[in-house]
Design an enzyme around this catalytic site. Structure first.
Site, short mmCIF file in Angstrom:
data_model
loop_
_atom_site.label_atom_id
_atom_site.label_comp_id
_atom_site.label_asym_id
_atom_site.label_seq_id
_atom_site.Cartn_x
_atom_site.Cartn_y
_atom_site.Cartn_z
N SER A 186 -10.98 0.18 5.80
CA SER A 186 -9.99 0.27 4.54
C SER A 186 -9.39 -0.98 4.11
O SER A 186 -8.86 -1.39 3.08
CB SER A 186 -8.91 1.17 4.87
OG SER A 186 -9.41 2.62 4.58
N SER A 229 -9.49 2.39 1.79
CA SER A 229 -8.40 3.17 1.19
C SER A 229 -7.33 2.01 0.65
O SER A 229 -6.52 2.49 -0.17
CB SER A 229 -7.49 3.98 2.24
OG SER A 229 -7.03 3.08 3.19
N LYS A 240 0.59 -1.20 -0.12
CA LYS A 240 0.07 0.06 -0.05
C LYS A 240 0.75 1.07 0.03
O LYS A 240 1.84 1.34 0.64
CB LYS A 240 -1.02 0.10 1.26
CG LYS A 240 -1.98 0.95 1.25
CD LYS A 240 -2.78 0.81 2.33
CE LYS A 240 -3.97 1.89 2.48
NZ LYS A 240 -5.11 1.67 3.43
#
Length: 470
Positions: free
Chosen positions: A179, A155, A80
């Site tokens: 997320s 996210s 990420k």
């Protein structure tokens, strides 16, 4: 080579440990898949192909030397873009960090490298991971592989889309208000939010009090367990971590479903609206468990005060994390981040004390609920993947939503409890968009959670439906 990209990570790990597949062969297959698929969905935003292949070659040499091999030996994966990676650009989707290349790995990445993982690159995120729709001014929007006009959520949206399209077998993420779970639901993959403290996180400004956790994503429950085994375990650099070693999660022991007592609430207890097709899928999941022999009952955890506690703690963290950045760069952050900072700056000490008291009460109610039930079945999301032109839904079932966070309460209220929760593929809408089932269990009961999730996965096999772009 495409077939390699959709093999389970557990099978890839076994094949690379024996030499049936080389790490270079596997890494090159994923890099080729990224070249082929990523232009359509924009999930991988920074690629480290040369260093990944060099690391793969080193892993192949190590295997021939007879060394004891770590659990993720030679395994290429994506990270990420909020997780600091030494020598690989880490932007958090912000123009303020567009050229940021960290000198050191953060703790999570360090652990993954120690476990043998190879870094191929970074996955797209909303700006500073704020919101559950992955777009930012640095890299643009990530598109859902099951419907290219739809969002992947967020996210950890780039991570979820990368998994769904075979660009990686494993991906890391983080979760404050959903997320890890929201994008997993939107992309037909598996995302686990562990118990607070299960995966150590450093640097972390909030120590014992952080709402956010880091955790694994993959295409199957067994692969999530494999990645969790590399992530979890104590580390004194992180003050709130649990003592159980990560290796204990690597294998999912068989479970007899007839022993299970399961609660279900397809409408999230009426606390917030849920689209009809999603509620129907959750009810169908309950029927699946009942058909396996589980004792399934309509019941809902008392989440009184969860939303208030979450919003206060979130605002407090945003004000502390991004307030100085906002002051230094007026106009440099997106509106939703500014809104969160402003809400945080309005808080008083009494507000924070109330949030901590509400959280403590919520903890005890959650603990008590799971002395009666083994698991709670809930919708992961209240809506199906929406058009990328929308920043966030403003209504559900015709009911207006008060804030940009209201459509995520099915995840954020569970975040406030601190209990472990996993999102599982649970079917599709009439127009072929994925639906997620959220399974919640007792604190620190990730082993049981993985067992229950595996039962559902085996019985339904929804995760085997690949997106059209593949």
């Amino acid at each position: 080579m495409t077939d390699i990209c959709f093999l389970p990570a557990t099978e890839l790990a076994a094949a690379m440990s024996t030499g049936e597949l080389s790490s270079r062969e596997v890494t090159q297959a994923f890099l080729d898949q990224i070249d082929r698929v990523n232009p359509q969905i924009n999930a991988v935003v920074t690629l480290a192909a040369d260093s990944a292949l060099a690391a793969a070659d080193a892993a192949d040499v190590r295997r021939t030397q007879g060394d004891s091999l770590p659990v993720l030996h030679g395994m290429p994966m994506l990270h990420k873009d909020t997780h600091a990676t030494a020598g690989i650009r880490t932007t958090s989707g912000s123009p303020l960090l567009a050229d940021n290349v960290p000198d050191t790995d953060e703790l999570l990445i360090e652990r993954l490298h120690t476990a043998g993982a190879i870094s191929m690159g970074k996955t797209n995120v909303p700006e500073f991971a704020a919101g559950s729709h992955t777009f930012n001014p640095v890299f643009g929007t990530t598109y859902n592989p099951y419907g290219l006009t739809k969002t992947v959520g967020g996210s950890s949206g780039g991570a979820a889309a990368s998994l769904a399209t075979g660009m990686t077998a494993l991906a890391d993420g983080s979760d404050m208000g959903g997320s890890l779970r929201n994008p997993a639901a939107f992309c037909n993959v598996v995302g686990l939010r562990p118990t607070t403290g299960r995966v150590p996180s450093e640097p972390g400004a909030f120590g014992h009090f952080s709402l956010s956790v880091q955790g694994p994503m993959a295409r199957s429950v067994e692969d999530v367990a494999l990645l969790l085994s590399a992530m979890a375990g104590p580390d004194l650099r992180a003050p709130a971590t649990l003592d159980e070693p990560g290796a204990s999660f690597a294998r999912i022991e068989p479970m007899e479903p007839g022993t299970l007592r399961i609660a279900i609430s397809a409408d999230f207890g009426g606390l917030t609206p849920v689209e009809a097709q999603i509620a129907a899928a959750i009810n169908k999941a309950g029927e699946t468990f009942a058909s396996l022999g589980a004792d399934v009952h309509p019941a809902m955890l008392d989440l009184s005060g969860a939303n208030e506690a979450f919003l206060i703690r979130r605002g407090w963290q945003f004000a502390a994390n991004f307030g100085p950045l906002l002051d230094a760069h007026p106009g440099g952050l997106k509106d939703s981040i500014v809104w969160n900072v402003e809400r945080g700056r309005e808080l008083s000490g009494a507000d924070l004390a109330r949030a901590m008291a509400l959280t403590a009460e919520l903890y005890q109610r959650t603990r008590e609920f799971f002395t009666e039930y083994d698991a709670l079945l809930l919708p992961t999301t209240q809506v199906s993947p929406f058009d990328t032109a929308m920043e966030y839904p403003t209504q559900i079932n015709g009911q207006p939503l008060a804030t940009y966070l209201e459509w995520m309460r099915s995840c954020s209220d569970i975040s406030a409890t601190g209990a472990p929760a996993i999102s599982m593929p649970a079917g599709f809408t009439d127009d072929g968009l994925p639906i997620g089932l959220q399974i919640v269990t007792q604190y620190r009961a990730e082993k049981k959670l993985l067992q229950i999730a595996r039962l559902f996965e085996t019985a339904t096999r929804y995760a085997e439906t690949r997106p059209p772009v593949c």
